[in-house]
Design a protein around this motif. Structure first.
Motif, PDB file in Angstrom:
ATOM      1  N   SER A 127       0.907  -1.085  -0.053  1.00 43.78           N
ATOM      2  CA  SER A 127      -0.019   0.108   0.085  1.00 43.78           C
ATOM      3  C   SER A 127       0.830   1.378  -0.067  1.00 43.78           C
ATOM      4  N   ALA A 128       0.219   2.316  -0.435  1.00 44.39           N
ATOM      5  CA  ALA A 128       0.923   3.755  -0.569  1.00 44.39           C
ATOM      6  C   ALA A 128       0.938   4.213   0.752  1.00 44.39           C
ATOM      7  N   ARG A 129       2.086   5.033   1.088  1.00 45.31           N
ATOM      8  CA  ARG A 129       1.873   5.998   2.152  1.00 45.31           C
ATOM      9  C   ARG A 129       2.669   7.127   1.917  1.00 45.31           C
ATOM     10  N   PRO A 130       2.313   8.435   2.745  1.00 43.42           N
ATOM     11  CA  PRO A 130       3.065   9.684   2.333  1.00 43.42           C
ATOM     12  C   PRO A 130       4.550   9.823   2.493  1.00 43.42           C
ATOM     13  N   LEU A 131       5.140  10.515   1.865  1.00 39.41           N
ATOM     14  CA  LEU A 131       6.857  10.313   2.176  1.00 39.41           C
ATOM     15  C   LEU A 131       6.722  11.482   3.453  1.00 39.41           C
ATOM     16  N   GLN A 132       7.589  11.109   4.133  1.00 35.19           N
ATOM     17  CA  GLN A 132       7.784  12.285   5.489  1.00 35.19           C
ATOM     18  C   GLN A 132       9.057  12.836   5.207  1.00 35.19           C
ATOM     19  N   THR A 133       9.426  13.940   5.995  1.00 40.14           N
ATOM     20  CA  THR A 133      10.567  14.619   5.708  1.00 40.14           C
ATOM     21  C   THR A 133      11.703  13.813   5.502  1.00 40.14           C
ATOM     22  N   ALA A 134      11.815  12.886   6.626  1.00 34.05           N
ATOM     23  CA  ALA A 134      13.264  12.048   6.442  1.00 34.05           C
ATOM     24  C   ALA A 134      13.372  11.095   5.304  1.00 34.05           C
ATOM     25  N   ASP A 135      12.228  10.954   4.688  1.00 34.21           N
ATOM     26  CA  ASP A 135      12.247  10.048   3.669  1.00 34.21           C
ATOM     27  C   ASP A 135      13.185  10.448   2.499  1.00 34.21           C
ATOM     28  N   PHE A 136      12.888  11.802   2.288  1.00 38.01           N
ATOM     29  CA  PHE A 136      13.765  12.578   1.309  1.00 38.01           C
ATOM     30  C   PHE A 136      15.072  12.568   1.633  1.00 38.01           C
ATOM     31  N   TYR A 137      15.630  12.773   2.813  1.00 35.68           N
ATOM     32  CA  TYR A 137      16.931  12.638   2.999  1.00 35.68           C
ATOM     33  C   TYR A 137      17.524  11.068   2.842  1.00 35.68           C
ATOM     34  N   LYS A 138      16.557  10.106   3.306  1.00 37.83           N
ATOM     35  CA  LYS A 138      17.075   8.690   2.958  1.00 37.83           C
ATOM     36  C   LYS A 138      17.329   8.493   1.471  1.00 37.83           C
ATOM     37  N   ALA A 139      16.348   8.891   0.881  1.00 38.79           N
ATOM     38  CA  ALA A 139      16.248   8.770  -0.723  1.00 38.79           C
ATOM     39  C   ALA A 139      17.745   9.483  -1.276  1.00 38.79           C
ATOM     40  N   GLY A 140      18.122  10.642  -0.846  1.00 35.93           N
ATOM     41  CA  GLY A 140      18.945  11.373  -1.192  1.00 35.93           C
ATOM     42  C   GLY A 140      20.317  10.584  -0.982  1.00 35.93           C
ATOM     43  N   ALA A 141      20.498   9.913   0.210  1.00 35.37           N
ATOM     44  CA  ALA A 141      21.548   8.997   0.518  1.00 35.37           C
ATOM     45  C   ALA A 141      21.829   7.852  -0.455  1.00 35.37           C
ATOM     46  N   MET A 142      20.595   7.133  -0.615  1.00 30.88           N
ATOM     47  CA  MET A 142      20.686   5.961  -1.323  1.00 30.88           C
ATOM     48  C   MET A 142      21.049   6.542  -2.979  1.00 30.88           C
ATOM     49  N   THR A 143      20.483   7.649  -3.268  1.00 31.90           N
ATOM     50  CA  THR A 143      21.066   8.076  -4.757  1.00 31.90           C
ATOM     51  C   THR A 143      22.237   8.395  -4.899  1.00 31.90           C
ATOM     52  N   GLY A 144      22.941   9.282  -3.843  1.00 34.33           N
ATOM     53  CA  GLY A 144      24.223   9.416  -3.900  1.00 34.33           C
ATOM     54  C   GLY A 144      25.119   8.367  -4.036  1.00 34.33           C
ATOM     55  N   PHE A 145      24.818   7.282  -3.164  1.00 35.61           N
ATOM     56  CA  PHE A 145      25.734   6.116  -3.204  1.00 35.61           C
ATOM     57  C   PHE A 145      25.623   5.418  -4.616  1.00 35.61           C
ATOM     58  N   VAL A 146      24.554   5.214  -5.034  1.00 34.07           N
ATOM     59  CA  VAL A 146      24.391   4.523  -6.509  1.00 34.07           C
ATOM     60  C   VAL A 146      24.988   5.596  -7.645  1.00 34.07           C
ATOM     61  N   ALA A 147      24.733   6.810  -7.526  1.00 31.23           N
ATOM     62  CA  ALA A 147      25.298   7.761  -8.725  1.00 31.23           C
ATOM     63  C   ALA A 147      26.919   7.540  -8.579  1.00 31.23           C
ATOM     64  N   ALA A 148      27.514   7.447  -7.356  1.00 27.25           N
ATOM     65  CA  ALA A 148      29.119   7.642  -7.376  1.00 27.25           C
ATOM     66  C   ALA A 148      29.644   6.741  -8.477  1.00 27.25           C
ATOM     67  N   PHE A 149      28.922   5.580  -8.790  1.00 25.40           N
ATOM     68  CA  PHE A 149      29.593   4.635  -9.667  1.00 25.40           C
ATOM     69  C   PHE A 149      29.678   5.020 -11.168  1.00 25.40           C
ATOM     70  N   THR A 150      28.563   6.030 -11.272  1.00 25.15           N
ATOM     71  CA  THR A 150      28.837   6.968 -12.763  1.00 25.15           C
ATOM     72  C   THR A 150      29.528   8.132 -12.594  1.00 25.15           C
TER      73      THR A 150
END
Length: 330
Positions: A127-150
């Motif tokens: 089921s869907a849930r609203p994104l909370q403030t902390a979720d944006f920072y979590k998503a940013g951290a995961m993104t940074g890790f993945v993007a480092a390889f490119t």
């Protein structure tokens, strides 16, 4: 769930609010969504490269010049000598690498960011849930890790080209082994094989993971806060609000992580010959840089970087935001 349910890569995904991820249309929808993320990110990447590359050249050169015999006395002197010795094109040394790599880098950056937010917006039962403030920072951290390889290989080739002038000025007998990105690619692959482009990857990962958490998280949170204050959806925010949020996110990125960027630059501009490298790993590099000038050594090149941060990152995230909104409205 907050009102921005139309955009994808930079806003909360609409499909998560209206259907289960396991529905029949989900795979096709996810593929289309990723394609939109990639296209919007590529457009943003080109804009940030064109706006910010001259400042990046000054940053890297100030970060990597010899401390005992500096070539540049400061950012103005660096800009003046760059133009004097190499013309205006000198400010765009190595630009072919980030331009050529934008699709791959932005595909990983905004593809990962969009996917991370969609994943965080889904409960364990689907089921869907609203994104909370902390979720944006979590998503940013995961993104940074993945993007480092490119981003790592792109930065490596760019930096190698940017510092050739420093080596030639400090050593009259120095002959640049390569003067173009394509020649650098061939040389590194010949010397180190597939591992060549990933020189300094550990430092890139150490920089990108927290930095993108702050960068992308701050952008999203500020944009959502602005939308709430104005009583509108984030997709309907005026340009100045999006640009301000993006610019502040970019400044936060560099304020938080600049010393690690100095370590990364030192490692990526070191010789490609492994047996001759001075900066062999992160602890060794940090120790050697500290010996050169203490805390101040880790902030060399900070001025052009912080000058670049607001306009370049504002241009990028504004472009991505608007392209994503336009694609999602179709």
């Amino acid at each position: 769930m907050y009102a921005d349910q139309k955009a994808s890569a930079l806003q909360q995904p609409r499909e998560m609010a209206k259907q289960q991820p396991s529905s029949a249309g989900a795979p096709k929808s996810s593929a289309l969504q990723l394609a939109k993320d990639v296209f919007a990110g590529t457009c943003g990447g080109i804009s940030v490269t064109l706006v910010g590359h001259p400042f990046d050249t000054l940053k890297v050169r100030l970060q990597t010049q010899p401390m005992d015999k500096p070539i540049y006395s400061g950012v103005i002197d660096c800009a003046r000598k760059t133009v004097q010795w190499e013309g205006l094109g000198g400010l765009y040394k190595g630009v072919a690498s980030p331009l050529a790599g934008q699709m791959f880098f932005r595909a990983s950056l905004f593809g990962a960011f969009g996917s991370s937010k969609r994943w965080l917006a889904t409960n364990a039962d689907g089921s869907a849930r609203p994104l909370q403030t902390a979720d944006f920072y979590k998503a940013g951290a995961m993104t940074g890790f993945v993007a480092a390889f490119t981003e790592g290989p792109i930065d490596f080739y760019k930096s190698q080209i940017q510092v050739q002038i420093i080596r030639s000025k400090t050593n009259p007998d120095y002959k640049a082994p390569y003067t173009t990105v394509s020649a650098c690619v061939r040389a590194t692959l010949r010397e180190n094989g597939a591992r060549g482009p990933f020189q300094g990857l550990g430092a890139t990962l150490l920089r990108n993971t927290p930095a993108n958490a702050v960068y992308l998280g701050t952008f999203e949170v500020l944009k959502r806060a602005a939308a709430e204050r104005m009583g509108t959806a984030p997709t309907e925010l005026p340009a100045w609000a999006v640009l301000s949020s993006a610019g502040l996110g970019g400044i936060a990125y560099w304020v938080v992580i600049f010393p690690v960027d100095c370590i990364k630059s030192a490692m990526q501009t070191d010789t490609i010959t492994r047996s001759q490298r001075k900066y062999t790993d992160i602890p060794t590099t940090a120790k050697l840089l500290w010996a050169e000038g203490g805390v101040r050594r880790f902030y060399k090149g900070f001025t052009p970087c912080i000058i670049r941060a607001a306009p370049a990152n504002a241009a990028m995230l504004f472009t991505v935001d608007r392209v994503t909104a336009a694609l999602s409205s179709k």
